[in-house]
Design a protein around this motif. Structure first.
Motif, PDB file in Angstrom:
ATOM      1  N   ASP A  94       0.978  -1.248  -0.394  1.00 50.71           N
ATOM      2  CA  ASP A  94      -0.316   0.106   0.036  1.00 50.71           C
ATOM      3  C   ASP A  94       1.296   1.309  -0.111  1.00 50.71           C
ATOM      4  O   ASP A  94       0.456   1.931  -0.856  1.00 50.71           O
ATOM      5  N   GLN A  95       2.067   1.482   1.265  1.00 50.94           N
ATOM      6  CA  GLN A  95       2.618   1.904   0.939  1.00 50.94           C
ATOM      7  C   GLN A  95       3.618   2.825  -0.173  1.00 50.94           C
ATOM      8  O   GLN A  95       3.963   3.985  -0.457  1.00 50.94           O
ATOM      9  N   ALA A  96       4.417   2.036  -0.648  1.00 54.23           N
ATOM     10  CA  ALA A  96       5.060   1.231  -1.789  1.00 54.23           C
ATOM     11  C   ALA A  96       4.277   2.168  -3.092  1.00 54.23           C
ATOM     12  O   ALA A  96       4.200   2.991  -3.936  1.00 54.23           O
ATOM     13  N   ALA A  97       3.430   1.575  -2.813  1.00 51.64           N
ATOM     14  CA  ALA A  97       2.163   2.172  -4.142  1.00 51.64           C
ATOM     15  C   ALA A  97       1.755   3.394  -4.547  1.00 51.64           C
ATOM     16  O   ALA A  97       1.766   4.288  -5.441  1.00 51.64           O
ATOM     17  N   LEU A  98       1.242   4.043  -3.205  1.00 53.26           N
ATOM     18  CA  LEU A  98       1.085   5.411  -2.399  1.00 53.26           C
ATOM     19  C   LEU A  98       2.340   6.319  -2.561  1.00 53.26           C
ATOM     20  O   LEU A  98       1.907   7.215  -3.279  1.00 53.26           O
ATOM     21  N   ASP A  99       3.444   5.881  -2.558  1.00 50.19           N
ATOM     22  CA  ASP A  99       4.548   6.815  -2.891  1.00 50.19           C
ATOM     23  C   ASP A  99       4.903   7.173  -3.690  1.00 50.19           C
ATOM     24  O   ASP A  99       6.050   7.699  -4.951  1.00 50.19           O
ATOM     25  N   ARG A 100       4.611   6.114  -4.864  1.00 49.05           N
ATOM     26  CA  ARG A 100       4.485   6.151  -6.522  1.00 49.05           C
ATOM     27  C   ARG A 100       4.789   7.329  -6.994  1.00 49.05           C
ATOM     28  O   ARG A 100       4.129   8.326  -7.119  1.00 49.05           O
ATOM     29  N   ASP A 101       5.354   8.115  -8.004  1.00 47.69           N
ATOM     30  CA  ASP A 101       5.992   8.837  -8.867  1.00 47.69           C
ATOM     31  C   ASP A 101       4.897   9.331 -10.086  1.00 47.69           C
ATOM     32  O   ASP A 101       4.629  10.185 -11.009  1.00 47.69           O
ATOM     33  N   GLY A 105      -3.513   9.801 -10.988  1.00 46.96           N
ATOM     34  CA  GLY A 105      -5.663  10.571 -11.000  1.00 46.96           C
ATOM     35  C   GLY A 105      -6.480   9.651 -12.314  1.00 46.96           C
ATOM     36  O   GLY A 105      -7.809   9.818 -12.342  1.00 46.96           O
ATOM     37  N   SER A 106      -5.655   8.818 -12.567  1.00 48.01           N
ATOM     38  CA  SER A 106      -6.355   8.197 -14.076  1.00 48.01           C
ATOM     39  C   SER A 106      -7.575   6.492 -13.518  1.00 48.01           C
ATOM     40  O   SER A 106      -7.568   6.762 -12.088  1.00 48.01           O
ATOM     41  N   PRO A 107      -8.689   6.970 -13.396  1.00 52.76           N
ATOM     42  CA  PRO A 107      -9.272   5.303 -13.252  1.00 52.76           C
ATOM     43  C   PRO A 107      -7.992   4.525 -13.096  1.00 52.76           C
ATOM     44  O   PRO A 107      -7.815   3.570 -13.891  1.00 52.76           O
ATOM     45  N   ASN A 108      -8.883   3.457 -11.511  1.00 49.74           N
ATOM     46  CA  ASN A 108      -7.943   2.162 -11.450  1.00 49.74           C
ATOM     47  C   ASN A 108      -6.380   2.917 -11.381  1.00 49.74           C
ATOM     48  O   ASN A 108      -5.470   2.051 -11.085  1.00 49.74           O
ATOM     49  N   GLU A 109      -6.356   3.792 -10.839  1.00 52.57           N
ATOM     50  CA  GLU A 109      -4.654   4.552 -10.525  1.00 52.57           C
ATOM     51  C   GLU A 109      -4.633   3.506  -9.604  1.00 52.57           C
ATOM     52  O   GLU A 109      -2.335   3.442  -9.527  1.00 52.57           O
ATOM     53  N   LEU A 110      -4.877   3.213  -8.426  1.00 50.19           N
ATOM     54  CA  LEU A 110      -3.874   2.638  -7.178  1.00 50.19           C
ATOM     55  C   LEU A 110      -3.814   1.226  -7.593  1.00 50.19           C
ATOM     56  O   LEU A 110      -2.877   0.466  -7.505  1.00 50.19           O
ATOM     57  N   THR A 111      -4.867   0.571  -8.106  1.00 54.76           N
ATOM     58  CA  THR A 111      -4.341  -0.519  -8.432  1.00 54.76           C
ATOM     59  C   THR A 111      -3.191  -0.906  -9.892  1.00 54.76           C
ATOM     60  O   THR A 111      -2.182  -2.063  -9.296  1.00 54.76           O
ATOM     61  N   LYS A 112      -3.446   0.071 -10.742  1.00 53.17           N
ATOM     62  CA  LYS A 112      -1.689   0.039 -11.093  1.00 53.17           C
ATOM     63  C   LYS A 112      -0.518  -0.325 -11.001  1.00 53.17           C
ATOM     64  O   LYS A 112       0.341  -0.383 -11.441  1.00 53.17           O
ATOM     65  N   ALA A 113      -0.685   1.052 -10.037  1.00 53.34           N
ATOM     66  CA  ALA A 113       0.729   1.193  -9.297  1.00 53.34           C
ATOM     67  C   ALA A 113       1.026   0.884  -8.590  1.00 53.34           C
ATOM     68  O   ALA A 113       2.020  -0.118  -7.794  1.00 53.34           O
ATOM     69  N   MET A 114      -0.128  -0.724  -7.364  1.00 54.58           N
ATOM     70  CA  MET A 114       0.242  -1.600  -7.319  1.00 54.58           C
ATOM     71  C   MET A 114       0.730  -2.560  -7.939  1.00 54.58           C
ATOM     72  O   MET A 114       2.232  -3.595  -7.803  1.00 54.58           O
ATOM     73  N   LEU A 115       0.325  -3.001  -9.653  1.00 54.21           N
ATOM     74  CA  LEU A 115       0.406  -3.961 -10.134  1.00 54.21           C
ATOM     75  C   LEU A 115       2.147  -3.434 -10.453  1.00 54.21           C
ATOM     76  O   LEU A 115       3.122  -4.753 -10.542  1.00 54.21           O
ATOM     77  N   ALA A 116       2.184  -1.969 -10.741  1.00 52.39           N
ATOM     78  CA  ALA A 116       3.687  -2.253 -11.343  1.00 52.39           C
ATOM     79  C   ALA A 116       4.517  -1.845 -10.175  1.00 52.39           C
ATOM     80  O   ALA A 116       5.623  -2.175 -10.783  1.00 52.39           O
ATOM     81  N   GLN A 117       4.504  -1.544  -9.396  1.00 51.60           N
ATOM     82  CA  GLN A 117       5.115  -1.840  -7.479  1.00 51.60           C
ATOM     83  C   GLN A 117       5.707  -3.808  -7.852  1.00 51.60           C
ATOM     84  O   GLN A 117       6.433  -3.898  -7.555  1.00 51.60           O
ATOM     85  N   LEU A 118       4.556  -4.986  -7.897  1.00 51.26           N
ATOM     86  CA  LEU A 118       4.701  -5.866  -8.025  1.00 51.26           C
ATOM     87  C   LEU A 118       5.585  -6.251  -8.840  1.00 51.26           C
ATOM     88  O   LEU A 118       6.868  -7.025  -8.347  1.00 51.26           O
ATOM     89  N   ILE A 119       6.064  -5.505 -10.104  1.00 49.65           N
ATOM     90  CA  ILE A 119       6.038  -6.131 -11.493  1.00 49.65           C
ATOM     91  C   ILE A 119       7.658  -5.221 -10.855  1.00 49.65           C
ATOM     92  O   ILE A 119       9.139  -6.299 -11.029  1.00 49.65           O
ATOM     93  N   ASP A 120       7.907  -4.000  -9.987  1.00 48.55           N
ATOM     94  CA  ASP A 120       9.520  -3.749  -9.711  1.00 48.55           C
ATOM     95  C   ASP A 120       9.867  -4.848  -8.975  1.00 48.55           C
ATOM     96  O   ASP A 120      11.082  -5.182  -8.922  1.00 48.55           O
ATOM     97  N   TRP A 121       9.517  -5.301  -7.474  1.00 43.65           N
ATOM     98  CA  TRP A 121       9.850  -5.407  -6.951  1.00 43.65           C
ATOM     99  C   TRP A 121      10.091  -7.155  -6.937  1.00 43.65           C
ATOM    100  O   TRP A 121      11.328  -7.707  -7.132  1.00 43.65           O
TER     101      TRP A 121
END
Length: 126
Positions: A94-101, A105-121
């Motif tokens: 949650d925190q890593a996704a919210l801290d992403r740059d 603001g697009s629909p589903n941005e948090l889900t997209k950020a979480m998936l991007a974060q999981l890919i990074d990890w």
């Protein structure tokens, strides 16, 4: 029984795009529906490049010639993915996704950020 001749060199052309690759050997295109992947390997100082083709064989396919053969074991990625996801700390995700740059603001941005974060990890990036 005769000894096979040394393998000969063939010209190779690969036109690769996301989702498909057109591979030609000696200017003859290989059937795209039979090629599922390829690996091109080259040790510049030791040898010519080696092309390893992964193929899907329909019912009646015949091939004749010389080839280097490699056996590629297909690994089921499911258990690896499951283990990776089980090891994720939900609060840290949650925190890593919210801290992403790249939140936009697009629909589903948090889900997209979480998936991007999981890919990074998964790729070892923090």
């Amino acid at each position: 029984m005769s000894t096979p001749a040394e393998p000969t060199v063939h010209s190779v052309r690969i036109d690769a795009q996301p989702g498909h690759a057109k591979i030609c050997l000696d200017n003859a295109p290989l059937p795209e529906e039979q090629i599922t992947g390829y690996v091109l390997e080259h040790s510049i100082t030791n040898a010519l490049p080696t092309l390893l083709l992964h193929t899907r064989q329909p019912g009646h396919v015949q091939w004749q010639g010389l080839a280097r053969v490699a056996v590629v074991e297909q690994v089921d990625p499911g258990p690896l993915i499951t283990d990776f996801l089980r090891a994720i700390n939900p609060a840290a995700l949650d925190q890593a996704a919210l801290d992403r740059d790249d939140l936009d603001g697009s629909p589903n941005e948090l889900t997209k950020a979480m998936l991007a974060q999981l890919i990074d990890w998964a790729e070892g990036r923090t």
